[in-house]
Design a protein around this motif. Structure first.
Motif, mmCIF file in Angstrom:
data_model
loop_
_atom_site.group_PDB
_atom_site.id
_atom_site.type_symbol
_atom_site.label_atom_id
_atom_site.label_comp_id
_atom_site.label_asym_id
_atom_site.label_seq_id
_atom_site.Cartn_x
_atom_site.Cartn_y
_atom_site.Cartn_z
ATOM 1 N N ARG A 185 24.889 9.280 -13.232
ATOM 2 C CA ARG A 185 23.471 9.259 -12.900
ATOM 3 C C ARG A 185 23.224 8.333 -11.697
ATOM 4 O O ARG A 185 23.755 7.230 -11.638
ATOM 5 N N GLU A 238 16.495 7.978 -12.007
ATOM 6 C CA GLU A 238 15.774 8.533 -13.153
ATOM 7 C C GLU A 238 14.280 8.420 -12.919
ATOM 8 O O GLU A 238 13.793 7.430 -12.379
ATOM 9 N N THR A 257 16.400 13.259 -14.381
ATOM 10 C CA THR A 257 17.503 12.390 -13.962
ATOM 11 C C THR A 257 18.263 13.095 -12.839
ATOM 12 O O THR A 257 18.348 14.331 -12.811
ATOM 13 N N CYS A 305 20.093 14.647 -19.264
ATOM 14 C CA CYS A 305 18.736 14.126 -19.083
ATOM 15 C C CYS A 305 18.271 13.395 -20.337
ATOM 16 O O CYS A 305 17.182 13.623 -20.843
#
Length: 932
Positions: free
Chosen positions: A447, A450, A462, A399
């Motif tokens: 990822r 976000e 995230t 994150c």
């Protein structure tokens, strides 16, 4: 657009509305630019109108002025006058005496030598300081004509559109027109270490540095990206405003400057007065005016220590070289001694006491705290029971948007620097310390979306693909995140978050905060799609733990603070940071040890008049000044000086520059410091080590001690030169017992080298156990004068007795003596030799004030023995060699004469050893009585 528009936009003055109050679109119109930026032609025109984007260089004195200033020192003036009188006497003599001409040239040579030494030392220090690299970045990215270019920072002009990204240094004052989670570090200007968010929205009028839609020269982008329009460059920036404030502050004279000037006035006045008095006393005897001039000159030369200026300069230069070996650059020779007389140190926090690198020190997981070793961004150190915290740190690291990159420059080694937010950088470092492969973790959990941090939610989230599903990683303020948690994963279980669990988390968070740590909570949640709604991703979370971090103190600071405390120095933290943060750091390094320090903010200082401020500073409490401005720092320094304190100020930011210059001794950081701070300071720590402050104080005190040692050494023999002349005058002897040329030979031939060797004496063992001396204490204090009279009086009695004993033994009446009488030449030779021999032993005894020569060590300063031996050898040559006999009018001495003189020469050493022994016994009796 007028040339002062940039300053007007920054300050809210001028014909244009302040750019911070305008919308982004209106900003472009106000500054006569567009989103495509300026054209090349417009940029060239404005560069010619506004000038380069750089701070004006300090106007140093011309070389010829620096050299000329060396001849305006009062000692130099006295010597020039003495040389002039000697030339005049030579011109009036009938027949003319070549020795008088030699004396005049020699005195003038002393003036030139002293000036050359002082000029060389100051010029060398200034050239070294100019070589320090400036802080303002060399290049920046701009949009011109719709194209993104990299241009020299000095070519930025108002209206340029600047591209900002994490890791960039800001090159001018700019109004943000586009921001994507943009955060900057304003520490160089405000002293506050935490990153602050920037936005493109208009703000109401207020102090420029508080405008959340502006970025300023000298600061750094730590997170996010954006674009901004330049509205002020060079001296018109906030950085330039502080620079001008620092330039306007007068440089304070050091205590040694004041005392040497006072001493020079007193010595010069005494020399002229006594010379004139004796000239008047002998005027009725019928001697020629030329003879009386030469006589008065002899008296004056006897009182003026010709070698003192050179000895003082070289002694200070030795201190400069010693400090240079400790990575401390001294820009002014007299600053060496000023450190030794310091009574108060006003120190900045960020970058001075601390490393300006956020560091995780504790991870609270599995229901217990886990200590983390290592500081800064170097991934060396370890986490206690790392396996228990690995999941907390994995989620926290995922994150993050920051990146760790190798440090620039040679010798970077494992050290890293952060591109992005320093808090996130600290999380990445602690994850690496726990054994996590950050690259592998990111590859295993790419990822997918976000939700950036904002000040309302106080969270960042995230979402990552993990196996066949997805996982939300969340970090943020403990109170906000805990309210969104329903489950907990620690102590080997994953279950509901009970009221008891919540209480434990709150207690742990409060405990970390009470230690001055910034606390973040970390949680996760499994989700079933790559881009869940924000509310879904940030609710029903599973709490993993807490992370506590701080900007750590430099490892050497604690010992340095302790050494300064032992030396009797008062340390006051003066910072722009939050009071709680300042107090936490002050406790860690030992500046604060009591439970109730006095913490005063800049807002409170604004409500205090000078009398109230003086009362506050007079209290013996531990004092912290937080949230202060450059004007506040200058006011505090002035208030301390008003109380008679000798103030040293340390700092690295532009906001420290005015106080650095106004202080008695300003100490700037060389590696991390701004160019404004380095220019304002008297001393620059090239390694940014606060420990160098304690070392410099120790060396500075040694310099002052050594100056007093060679003052005692130099002035004590002045009595030995003056008393025989006075005795001969009042006894009616027609000639002087020692001539001016002989005195000059003693002062320059036999005294300068031992005095220089005394100036190189290492610090005495207890120098940091003594309290700092008062600003009001004079070089010629009562103990110093008493010792000069004690040692000089013994010499004077001995050489006067030797002279008249030799004159009486000849059986010749006084009135029959001439300069060529053998008995007279032998007598004045014995006076000169007696002074030289007694000064040899005198040099050994003045090496310490209380310790015996046996304790100090007879052979511990071989340079002093060699210098003294050279002086004795020179005296033997003056006595025995015919060419030198002709110059000094001396005669050879036999072995019996030398034996008598050597025995008398030891008397000052033996008498002072007896005095020291008495003082030591007295101190022991007092200590024994105090213990009872």
């Amino acid at each position: 657009m007028r040339k002062d528009e940039g300053a007007g936009a920054a300050s809210g003055s001028g014909p244009f509305p302040p750019v911070r109050e305008l919308t982004a679109g209106d900003v472009f119109a106000s500054l006569d630019t567009s989103r495509r930026g300026l054209s090349a032609a417009q940029a060239r025109t404005r560069l010619g109108r506004y000038g380069p984007n750089e701070l004006p260089r300090a106007q140093g004195r011309a070389v010829w002025r620096q050299l000329g200033a060396q001849f305006t020192d009062l000692f130099a003036v006295v010597l020039i006058v003495a040389s002039g009188i000697t030339f005049l006497a030579y011109g009036l003599q009938e027949p003319r005496d070549v020795g008088t001409l030699q004396l005049a040239v020699a005195i003038l040579g002393v003036v030139v030598l002293n000036a050359a030494i002082g000029f060389a030392q100051e010029y060398s220090a200034e050239r070294t300081a100019e070589a320090l690299e400036a802080m303002v970045p060399h290049t920046c990215r701009v949009v011109r004509g719709g194209e993104r270019l990299e241009v020299p920072a000095r070519e930025l002009v108002p209206g340029d559109v600047v591209v900002l990204e994490a890791g960039d240094a800001v090159s001018a004052d700019c109004r943000v027109v586009e921001a994507h989670e943009l955060e900057v570090n304003n520490a160089p200007l405000t002293g506050e270490s935490n990153a602050v968010a920037r936005s493109a929205e208009p703000v109401t009028a207020g102090p420029p540095l508080e405008a959340r839609n502006c970025v300023f020269m000298g600061t750094d982008v730590v997170a996010g990206s954006g674009r901004a329009v330049v509205f002020a460059t060079g001296a018109a920036t906030e950085f330039g405003r502080i620079y001008r404030l620092a330039a306007a502050a007068p440089r304070q004279k050091t205590p040694l400057q004041v005392q040497v000037a006072s001493m020079a006035r007193r010595v010069a006045g005494a020399a002229l007065a006594i010379g004139a008095l004796l000239f008047a006393v002998r005027l009725p005897t019928g001697e020629s005016m030329v003879t009386l001039f030469v006589f008065a000159l002899g008296v004056m030369v006897a009182l003026v220590p010709e070698g003192l200026p050179a000895t003082l300069s070289v002694s200070l230069a030795i201190g400069v070289r010693r400090m240079a070996r400790r990575q401390a650059l001294i820009k002014q020779l007299l600053a060496v001694e000023a450190l030794g007389s310091t009574t108060v140190v006003c120190t900045d926090k960020t970058g001075t006491l601390t490393q300006a690198e956020m560091t995780v020190t504790q991870v609270w997981a599995e229901g217990v705290p886990h200590a983390v070793s290592g500081v800064g961004y170097t991934p060396s150190g370890e986490v206690a029971d790392a396996a228990s915290v690995r999941e907390v740190l994995r989620v926290a690291a995922l994150c993050c948007n920051a990146r760790l990159v190798p440090a620039e420059g040679p010798g970077g080694g494992e050290h890293r620097r952060v591109l992005g937010d320093t808090t996130e950088g600290a999380l990445l470092v602690v994850a690496a310390k726990a054994g996590l492969d950050l690259g592998a973790e990111e590859a295993a959990a790419p990822r997918t979306t976000e939700y950036p941090f904002d000040s309302t939610r106080k969270l960042m989230t995230t979402v990552h693909k993990r196996g066949t599903g997805y996982q939300a990683c969340v970090k943020g303020a403990p109170g906000e995140l805990l309210a969104r948690c329903t489950r907990v994963a620690w102590e080997g279980r994953c279950g509901p978050l009970t009221a008891q669990d919540r209480a434990a988390v709150v207690q742990a968070s409060d405990g970390l905060a009470s230690q001055g740590l910034r606390v973040l909570a970390v949680a996760r949640r499994d989700v079933d799609k790559p881009r869940p709604a924000q509310e879904e991703a940030e609710s029903g979370l599973t709490l993993l733990g807490l992370v506590g971090m701080l900007d750590p103190p430099r490892p050497e600071v604690t010992d340095a603070v302790a050494a300064c405390r032992q030396a009797g120095l008062r340390i006051v933290m003066v910072t722009g940071d939050h009071p709680l943060t300042g107090e936490a750091v002050a406790r860690r390094v030992g500046i604060v040890r009591r439970p109730d320090p006095v913490v005063v903010t800049g807002a409170r200082l604004d409500t205090m008049d000078d009398e109230a401020l003086d009362t506050l500073l007079a209290e013996p409490s531990e004092l912290l000044l937080c949230r202060v401005s450059p004007e506040h720092k200058m006011r505090v320094v002035t208030a301390f000086q008003r109380r008679g304190e000798v103030v040293a100020v340390t700092g690295d930011g532009a906001n420290d520059a005015p106080a650095l210059k106004h202080a008695d001794i300003g100490v700037a950081m060389g590696a991390s410091g701004t160019d404004v701070a380095r220019e304002a300071a008297s001393m620059v720590l090239l390694d940014d080590s606060f420990a160098s402050i304690a070392a410099a104080v120790r060396l500075g005190r040694a310099v002052y001690q050594n100056i007093r040692k060679f003052l005692v050494y130099l002035f004590s023999h002045n009595l030995g030169e003056l008393v025989p002349i006075l005795a001969a005058t009042f006894a009616g002897f027609p000639l002087v017992p020692i001539s001016a040329v002989q005195i000059l030979a003693i002062d320059l031939g036999s005294d300068v080298l031992p005095a220089l060797a005394l100036g190189a004496e290492p610090p005495e063992s207890d120098v940091m156990e003594r309290p700092p001396r008062s600003r009001r204490e004079r070089l010629f204090s009562a103990p110093v004068v008493g010792r000069i009279v004690f040692l000089g009086g013994i010499q004077a009695v001995c050489v006067t007795a030797v002279f008249f004993w030799h004159i009486d033994a000849s059986g010749i009446p006084f009135e029959d003596f001439t300069k060529e009488t053998p008995a007279y030449r032998e007598a004045i030779t014995m006076v000169q030799a007696g002074i030289v021999l007694s000064q040899f032993f005198n040099a050994l005894t003045v090496r310490s004030e209380r310790q015996s020569i046996r304790t100090v060590g007879l052979l511990s300063n071989p340079a002093l023995l060699a210098a003294g031996g050279f002086g004795v050898a020179l005296m033997v040559a003056i006595s025995c060699l015919p060419p030198l006999q002709a110059v000094f009018n001396t005669a050879p001495l036999d072995a019996a004469d030398w034996a008598v003189l050597a025995g008398l020469g030891t008397l000052p050493l033996l008498a002072d050893e007896a005095r020291k022994a008495w003082l030591r016994r007295r101190d022991e009796r007092r200590m024994t009585g105090a213990q009872r």
